[in-house]
Design a protein around this motif. Structure first.
Motif, mmCIF file in Angstrom:
data_model
loop_
_atom_site.group_PDB
_atom_site.id
_atom_site.type_symbol
_atom_site.label_atom_id
_atom_site.label_comp_id
_atom_site.label_asym_id
_atom_site.label_seq_id
_atom_site.Cartn_x
_atom_site.Cartn_y
_atom_site.Cartn_z
ATOM 1 N N PRO A 133 0.812 -1.226 0.000
ATOM 2 C CA PRO A 133 0.000 0.000 0.000
ATOM 3 C C PRO A 133 0.841 1.270 0.000
ATOM 4 O O PRO A 133 0.501 2.242 -0.683
ATOM 5 N N SER A 134 1.928 1.284 0.737
ATOM 6 C CA SER A 134 2.729 2.510 0.815
ATOM 7 C C SER A 134 3.356 2.850 -0.528
ATOM 8 O O SER A 134 3.374 4.019 -0.944
ATOM 9 N N VAL A 135 3.841 1.834 -1.234
ATOM 10 C CA VAL A 135 4.460 2.083 -2.546
ATOM 11 C C VAL A 135 3.429 2.580 -3.545
ATOM 12 O O VAL A 135 3.642 3.563 -4.260
ATOM 13 N N VAL A 136 2.303 1.906 -3.607
ATOM 14 C CA VAL A 136 1.280 2.280 -4.577
ATOM 15 C C VAL A 136 0.702 3.652 -4.246
ATOM 16 O O VAL A 136 0.491 4.492 -5.135
ATOM 17 N N GLN A 137 0.482 3.896 -2.982
ATOM 18 C CA GLN A 137 -0.132 5.159 -2.599
ATOM 19 C C GLN A 137 0.769 6.342 -2.929
ATOM 20 O O GLN A 137 0.322 7.343 -3.495
ATOM 21 N N SER A 138 2.030 6.227 -2.609
ATOM 22 C CA SER A 138 2.947 7.337 -2.899
ATOM 23 C C SER A 138 3.117 7.541 -4.396
ATOM 24 O O SER A 138 3.177 8.673 -4.888
ATOM 25 N N SER A 139 3.161 6.429 -5.158
ATOM 26 C CA SER A 139 3.356 6.550 -6.600
ATOM 27 C C SER A 139 2.138 7.163 -7.275
ATOM 28 O O SER A 139 2.275 8.063 -8.122
ATOM 29 N N LEU A 140 0.969 6.704 -6.935
ATOM 30 C CA LEU A 140 -0.233 7.238 -7.563
ATOM 31 C C LEU A 140 -0.481 8.684 -7.163
ATOM 32 O O LEU A 140 -0.902 9.510 -7.990
ATOM 33 N N TYR A 141 -0.188 9.025 -5.912
ATOM 34 C CA TYR A 141 -0.388 10.400 -5.477
ATOM 35 C C TYR A 141 0.609 11.325 -6.170
ATOM 36 O O TYR A 141 0.280 12.458 -6.545
ATOM 37 N N LYS A 142 1.828 10.819 -6.350
ATOM 38 C CA LYS A 142 2.846 11.625 -7.026
ATOM 39 C C LYS A 142 2.478 11.867 -8.478
ATOM 40 O O LYS A 142 2.730 12.955 -9.022
ATOM 41 N N ASN A 143 1.861 10.875 -9.123
ATOM 42 C CA ASN A 143 1.473 11.011 -10.521
ATOM 43 C C ASN A 143 0.062 11.568 -10.691
ATOM 44 O O ASN A 143 -0.444 11.584 -11.821
ATOM 45 N N GLU A 144 -0.565 12.000 -9.589
ATOM 46 C CA GLU A 144 -1.873 12.647 -9.604
ATOM 47 C C GLU A 144 -2.949 11.747 -10.211
ATOM 48 O O GLU A 144 -3.866 12.206 -10.879
ATOM 49 N N ARG A 145 -2.833 10.445 -9.952
ATOM 50 C CA ARG A 145 -3.856 9.497 -10.399
ATOM 51 C C ARG A 145 -4.746 9.180 -9.203
ATOM 52 O O ARG A 145 -4.706 8.095 -8.616
ATOM 53 N N TYR A 146 -5.567 10.199 -8.836
ATOM 54 C CA TYR A 146 -6.347 10.095 -7.612
ATOM 55 C C TYR A 146 -7.451 9.043 -7.729
ATOM 56 O O TYR A 146 -7.755 8.339 -6.754
ATOM 57 N N GLY A 147 -8.052 8.918 -8.901
ATOM 58 C CA GLY A 147 -9.101 7.917 -9.064
ATOM 59 C C GLY A 147 -8.573 6.500 -8.884
ATOM 60 O O GLY A 147 -9.192 5.670 -8.205
ATOM 61 N N ASP A 148 -7.433 6.230 -9.487
ATOM 62 C CA ASP A 148 -6.832 4.909 -9.314
ATOM 63 C C ASP A 148 -6.408 4.682 -7.868
ATOM 64 O O ASP A 148 -6.481 3.561 -7.360
ATOM 65 N N LEU A 149 -5.965 5.756 -7.210
ATOM 66 C CA LEU A 149 -5.556 5.631 -5.814
ATOM 67 C C LEU A 149 -6.747 5.251 -4.934
ATOM 68 O O LEU A 149 -6.635 4.399 -4.042
ATOM 69 N N ILE A 150 -7.897 5.861 -5.195
ATOM 70 C CA ILE A 150 -9.085 5.527 -4.413
ATOM 71 C C ILE A 150 -9.496 4.072 -4.654
ATOM 72 O O ILE A 150 -9.848 3.340 -3.722
ATOM 73 N N ASP A 151 -9.429 3.643 -5.912
ATOM 74 C CA ASP A 151 -9.773 2.250 -6.212
ATOM 75 C C ASP A 151 -8.819 1.282 -5.519
ATOM 76 O O ASP A 151 -9.230 0.224 -5.037
ATOM 77 N N PHE A 152 -7.547 1.633 -5.476
ATOM 78 C CA PHE A 152 -6.575 0.755 -4.811
ATOM 79 C C PHE A 152 -6.847 0.671 -3.317
ATOM 80 O O PHE A 152 -6.826 -0.425 -2.733
ATOM 81 N N LEU A 153 -7.083 1.822 -2.682
ATOM 82 C CA LEU A 153 -7.356 1.812 -1.248
ATOM 83 C C LEU A 153 -8.626 1.025 -0.933
ATOM 84 O O LEU A 153 -8.709 0.331 0.085
ATOM 85 N N HIS A 154 -9.597 1.099 -1.832
ATOM 86 C CA HIS A 154 -10.815 0.326 -1.618
ATOM 87 C C HIS A 154 -10.525 -1.169 -1.732
ATOM 88 O O HIS A 154 -11.029 -1.976 -0.941
ATOM 89 N N GLY A 155 -9.712 -1.540 -2.730
ATOM 90 C CA GLY A 155 -9.368 -2.945 -2.875
ATOM 91 C C GLY A 155 -8.575 -3.476 -1.701
ATOM 92 O O GLY A 155 -8.707 -4.657 -1.340
ATOM 93 N N LYS A 156 -7.734 -2.652 -1.109
ATOM 94 C CA LYS A 156 -6.946 -3.055 0.051
ATOM 95 C C LYS A 156 -7.697 -2.870 1.372
ATOM 96 O O LYS A 156 -7.126 -3.111 2.443
ATOM 97 N N LYS A 157 -8.962 -2.403 1.291
ATOM 98 C CA LYS A 157 -9.813 -2.196 2.464
ATOM 99 C C LYS A 157 -9.249 -1.136 3.405
ATOM 100 O O LYS A 157 -9.469 -1.177 4.609
ATOM 101 N N LEU A 158 -8.533 -0.191 2.826
ATOM 102 C CA LEU A 158 -8.068 0.970 3.592
ATOM 103 C C LEU A 158 -9.094 2.083 3.409
ATOM 104 O O LEU A 158 -8.828 3.142 2.822
ATOM 105 N N HIS A 159 -10.282 1.832 3.930
ATOM 106 C CA HIS A 159 -11.407 2.715 3.634
ATOM 107 C C HIS A 159 -11.275 4.071 4.320
ATOM 108 O O HIS A 159 -11.679 5.093 3.744
ATOM 109 N N ARG A 160 -10.744 4.100 5.510
ATOM 110 C CA ARG A 160 -10.638 5.382 6.207
ATOM 111 C C ARG A 160 -9.725 6.330 5.447
ATOM 112 O O ARG A 160 -10.046 7.532 5.290
ATOM 113 N N GLN A 161 -8.580 5.824 4.978
ATOM 114 C CA GLN A 161 -7.685 6.688 4.220
ATOM 115 C C GLN A 161 -8.355 7.195 2.944
ATOM 116 O O GLN A 161 -8.223 8.356 2.572
ATOM 117 N N ALA A 162 -9.076 6.308 2.279
ATOM 118 C CA ALA A 162 -9.757 6.721 1.049
ATOM 119 C C ALA A 162 -10.827 7.769 1.330
ATOM 120 O O ALA A 162 -10.950 8.769 0.596
#
Length: 1102
Positions: A662-691
């Motif tokens: 999660p930390s690698v994907v989150q930092s990479s997607l946030y850095k590349n401004e792919r917020y929609g994909d980041l939300i989908d990833f957090l949902h898939g990883k069940k990190l709902h509060r962060q999303a």
């Protein structure tokens, strides 16, 4: 080059000895040497103390001959038979089972005693013999299956072939099998195939023939068992005029013959290779065949000169060059690559010891001899040979060697093959051949950790070895490098992993080194001309190429291409992991099944190699944790690779079940401004509060980079959509983050609770109701209407709460007609439909003096069963007589239906019939008749009310039949004109007449039904009558005196019989129980219904 054999000179004739070595024979620890003088010397071979691992590169490469024998003798002369023969001993062999020594001398085959070496017999029939061969093998008898030891000796005598056979130490026949050949026999070789199959390869000037000795001995026709060897179709020269089926190595005038070359004709040679494969050669032409002589589609051995002798020493092919060249070539029989060249000056004899029985790895420790020196070739251990091939980067040859060797000769053969292929892939990667390298990694099932480590930190993360490698490689760049590259050797050896993704980085460590032979030569061997000079010359003879200048580290388009190649490898590894690991991180089979030999699991290839080195006790390894770690590494690296080379594929990856960090994907997607994909990833990883926290910032406009936030993330819509996907178990999180959407846009926020989704329906409703009550009662009312009305929730608490909210709103209404009327309509409708609310508590809340609640009070009274009070409200308070009459009609119909259902439950013979509004009045008690209650309120009102004659007369005219006659007429005053009751009486008479007519119709239909039933019982169904058959009680079967039972074959007589539906007749006693099926009514025992004649077709009852 490879050092497969270590040459050792074991015997040399003394200078004053004028003899010449003519033949050799080795068996056990004995060595027999036939000399040109006719003498036979017998030696005992000693095991020398020199280790085979002590190699002399000069000898191995053919630059210098082997040294003379050392002071420690390799052989001891036991005896010498000076009068063994009068002529040179040309060839020696033994038939050990018969205790015979066979020799060829002076054109005769002689048999000697193997212990005393005395002549036993000289076979006169072999006069003019040119060659012979002996073999021994175990053969199972075709009939009994008993194994026996069979030895065969074939002798070539001019144009004849003689064959003797010994079976279990006894000669089968004194007379040999004699075959006539087409030309003088020049060579004989026994070859072995599967299942104890043995064939004899006969070489003559016209070509080669394959002889089946067993078939030739049994056959009577001439030439039976002899099969010529032909060229394959691909090698027949159509331009030279040769016809199809040209024999291999035939001397003819159509091709290149040997007539003009001093009448010299090359010697035909043959040798058996692996089981069922044969190599035949003549001059430089070679052909591979199977044991039956069928040509195999393989290329020729690239010899520049015709060899003096050929042989096979498992697993290598041997070729002794002419004496003037003095070299022995060792080749791989599969790839035909020259692996080793050994210098043996003037050698002309190649002797491969005959195995005791039939061993696949036969021919170990063969001998090579010139006219004065004998060398023994000691085979080096296979592990040392493989290590040397890998060290010289001859990976394909190492894999080929492992493939040729038997499994019992190599520990973990498959694992060694995978390791060598992995090392070759690493080498290809270093050469910037990324696609072949990654394909080979996939084929070798290399551990993902090892492959990922070849890439820079942007792909491999902390696992990458590039940083350390670059640091070590940068140091020698500032200094001067010597020609031998000695300054570069230590850094190259310190590298823990043989991997680097830098372009040209390998040259920093190997600059100035002599170029090593790689598998490039092996791969392209078929395309180039492999001459002996090229094969013998080693890497030392070729000048070293100048080191290529070091390029920049792997980056840019090269890095993207290498990463795209990596994606396919990781995708395949991911598929393999999913076979053993479920999406929740648990093994599909726990504990996993371990291999009986290696003790490893089926997915051990996916785990790091260091795991097995650090954990010698394999059963204690936590397989699930290790495989999960590998899965996380593969998915995280695949995500990084997609983000770098194929960004469009990153989204589909983490939308599926994955193990990405999660930390690698989150930092990479946030850095590349792919917020929609980041939300989908957090949902898939069940990190709902962060999303949800991120969506809340985006929705409220509190993000740091507001301009980069897409429009779809702004507002409450994206948050609401995310909350709708959360399961009911996270209701607390849903209620926490739905508060701000409800505050901004309550309509969209309520979609979380009222949407048509499974999660919304399964939310804990009590907790949601309490939450919405604190937020807004309007939202609570909307949710309760959805739960009760659409979802059909029967909870009394919810129903009562909704009623209370409706009543409270009506009490607080300020006279707004629209809102008040809508609420009043909702309340009345809900009171009619719902049965779960508290009726008494609701009735107490309804005011008695407010006209808004009059009808509601009537509905509640009706639900409580107080019909008279409810009708009183309709008549005297609401004064709506139509509603009062409709109320009576509804209650009356419901009571009739309940009575009919109760009668069906009590008496099962009562059928459900369509309800009619005109039933006999006796079906209902007069005191419960709601029409009578309404008529009583019209005619006997309370003291404060007036009688309502018009409404009463209308009620009598429309529903008079439903009113009790006696009590109804008692209510009529004496002065009422009869004409006023005309409609009432007509209604009563019409109803009574309808009941009578209906009874008559039902009676007639019942009579018809009874008649049809009796008719079918007597004469059978109509279908039987239409075809002329009688059935029912009129069915008849005629039995004559000639008829007999088909079961016992006796006449019926006066016995009881049984008739089957197909009119078959048997004795009643011949049908014991229900297990015997009906006998088909065929023949004399079958008769037709009604006395029909015999011989008609079979028919049943229909």
């Amino acid at each position: 080059m490879l050092s497969a054999f270590q040459p050792q000179a074991i015997y040399e004739l003394k200078p004053r000895d004028k003899s010449r070595i003519e033949s050799l024979l080795a068996y056990g620890d004995r060595l027999l040497v036939g000399l040109g003088t006719g003498s036979l010397r017998i030696f005992r071979v000693n095991e020398t103390s020199s280790s085979p691992n002590e190699r002399d590169p000069a000898i191995e490469n053919g630059d210098q001959p082997p040294q003379s024998p050392t002071k420690l003798k390799a052989v001891d002369l036991l005896r010498e038979e000076e009068k063994f023969s009068r002529r040179p001993v040309q060839q020696l062999a033994i038939v050990k089972e018969a205790n015979l020594l066979v020799s060829l001398s002076d054109g005769y085959i002689s048999l000697h005693d193997l212990q005393t070496y005395q002549l036993v017999e000289r076979i006169e029939r072999t006069k003019g013999a040119t060659c012979f061969t002996v073999t021994s093998n175990v053969v199972k008898d075709a009939e009994t299956g008993v194994p026996s030891l069979v030895s065969r000796m074939a002798v070539g005598v001019k144009r004849k072939l003689l064959c003797w056979t010994w079976r279990d130490m006894e000669m089968e026949s004194n007379e040999p099998v004699e075959l006539a050949m087409e030309s003088t026999v020049k060579s004989l070789n026994w070859v072995h195939g599967g299942g104890g199959m043995v064939r004899l390869v006969v070489g003559t000037d016209p070509g080669f023939s394959i002889v089946d000795a067993d078939a030739a001995g049994k056959g009577e026709a001439e030439g039976e068992g002899v099969k010529p060897v032909y060229k394959p179709a691909s090698r027949q020269d159509t331009t030279s005029g040769e016809l199809a089926g040209v024999r291999f190595a035939a001397v003819s005038s159509s091709g290149m013959g040997y007539m003009g070359m001093s009448s010299w004709v090359p010697k035909p040679m043959a040798t058996g290779l692996f089981e069922g494969e044969v190599l035949i050669a003549k001059d430089v032409n070679t052909l591979f065949t199977d044991i039956d002589g069928k040509a195999l589609e393989r290329r020729q051995v690239p010899w520049s000169l015709a060899p003096e002798a050929i042989g096979f020493s498992y697993p290598y092919m041997l070729a002794l060059q002419p004496p003037e060249k003095g070299t022995l070539q060792i080749r791989n029989p599969e790839t035909l690559t020259l692996l080793q060249t050994i210098g043996v000056p003037s050698a002309s004899i190649l002797h491969i010891p005959q195995p005791n029985i039939s061993l696949a790895h036969a021919g170990k420790g063969f001998l090579v001899a010139s006219d004065r020196i004998i060398w023994r070739m000691n085979a080096l251990p296979y592990d040392a040979q493989l290590a040397e091939l890998v060290e010289r980067e001859r990976f394909d040859e190492a894999v080929s060697l492992l493939t040729l060797l038997e499994d019992t000769l190599i520990n973990d053969k498959l694992g060694r093959i995978r390791e060598i292929k992995t090392q070759k892939a690493v080498s290809l990667f270093q050469q910037q051949k990324y696609r072949p390298a990654l394909d080979l990694f996939t084929e070798a099932e290399a551990p993902p950790e090892r492959v990922i480590a070849l890439y820079p930190r942007s792909i491999a993360g902390e696992l990458s070895s590039i940083h350390d490698l670059t640091t070590e490689a940068s140091e020698p760049e500032n200094g001067t490098e010597d020609e031998g590259g000695k300054a570069d050797d230590p850094p190259a050896k310190e590298v823990p992993l043989p991997a680097t993704p830098s372009k040209g980085m390998l040259s920093k460590f190997k600059s100035g080194h002599a170029r090593k032979e790689s598998d490039t030569a092996t791969v392209k061997a078929a395309a180039r001309l492999d001459t002996d000079n090229m094969s013998i010359r080693t890497s030392k003879a070729s000048p070293a190429k100048p080191a290529a200048p070091a390029d920049k580290p792997l980056e840019g388009e090269d890095l993207k291409f290498a990463v795209r190649c990596l994606c396919s490898f990781l995708a395949q590894a991911r598929v393999q992991i999913q076979k053993y690991l479920s999406t929740d991180g648990k093994l599909r089979q726990d504990p996993p099944e371990l291999d009986a030999e290696s003790g490893r699991t089926a997915f051990a290839n996916l785990l790091p190699s260091s795991l097995f080195a650090n954990h010698p006790d394999l059963p204690k390894i936590n397989w699930q944790a290790e495989l999960l770690t590998t899965a996380k590494l593969v998915d995280t690296t695949l995500f990084r690779a997609y983000m770098l080379a194929l960004p469009s594929l990153a989204g589909p990856l983490f939308r599926l079940d994955n193990f990405c960090s999660p930390s690698v994907v989150q930092s990479s997607l946030y850095k590349n401004e792919r917020y929609g994909d980041l939300i989908d990833f957090l949902h898939g990883k069940k990190l709902h509060r962060q999303a949800l926290e991120m969506l809340q910032k985006f929705g409220k406009g509190e993000a740091e980079h507001e301009d980069s936030v897409p429009e779809g993330m702004k507002g409450v819509q994206r948050t609401v959509a995310y909350l709708k996907q959360l399961p009911p178990e996270l209701v607390d999180l849903v209620l926490e983050f739905v508060r701000w959407p409800l505050g901004l846009e309550s309509g969209k926020g309520m979609e979380v609770f009222v949407a048509d989704t499974d999660f919304a329906e399964r939310l804990p409703r009590g907790k949601v109701v309490g939450f919405l009550r604190d937020m807004d009662e309007g939202l609570e009312e909307e949710y309760l209407e959805h739960v009760v009305g659409e979802l059909g929730d029967g909870t009394a608490e919810f129903h009562q709460r909704l009623v209370d909210m409706y009543i409270a709103r009506l009490k607080k209404s300020d006279g707004d007609g629209g809102d008040e009327g809508q609420t009043k309509q909702k309340l009345e409708m809900f009171l009619r439909k719902s049965t779960a609310y508290n009726k008494l508590a609701t009735f107490r809340q309804l005011p008695t003096d407010d006209p808004t609640f009059f009808e509601s009070r009537a509905i509640v009274l009706s639900a409580m069963g107080n019909h008279k009070q409810a009708l009183s409200s309709y008549v005297f308070q609401i004064k709506n007589y139509a509603k009062a009459e409709q109320y009576c009609n509804d209650i009356y119909v419901r009571q009739q239906q309940e009575g009919a259902e109760e009668a069906c439950l009590i008496d099962s013979h009562v059928t459900h019939e369509k309800f009619t509004s005109y039933e006999p009045q006796s079906a209902m008690s007069e005191k419960d008749n709601v029409f009578a209650m309404l008529l009583g309120l019209y005619l006997l009102p309370p003291p404060s009310q007036e009688k309502r004659w018009p409404q009463a007369l209308d009620l009598l005219s429309r529903h008079g039949a439903r009113l009790p006659a006696s009590s109804t007429l008692d209510l009529m005053p004496d002065d009422l004109a009869v004409s006023e009751l005309q409609d009432y009486f007509l209604n009563r008479i019409r109803n009574a007449t309808s009941v009578l007519r209906e009874s008559a119709v039902v009676k007639s239909l019942a009579a018809v039904q009874r008649s049809n039933t009796e008719r079918a019982w007597l004469i059978g169904p109509d279908e039987m009558a239409e075809v002329g058959r009688k059935a029912g009680r009129n069915r008849r079967v005629r039995i004559s005196e000639e008829d007999h039972c088909k079961v016992c074959h006796k006449r019926f007589g006066a016995s009881a019989v049984r008739v089957y539906p197909d009119d078959g007749v048997v004795h009643y006693g011949c049908v014991p129980g229900k297990n015997v099926k009906g006998v088909e009514g065929a023949g004399e025992s079958r008769r037709r219904v009604g006395g029909r004649g015999q011989g008609q077709g079979q028919r049943g009852w229909g």
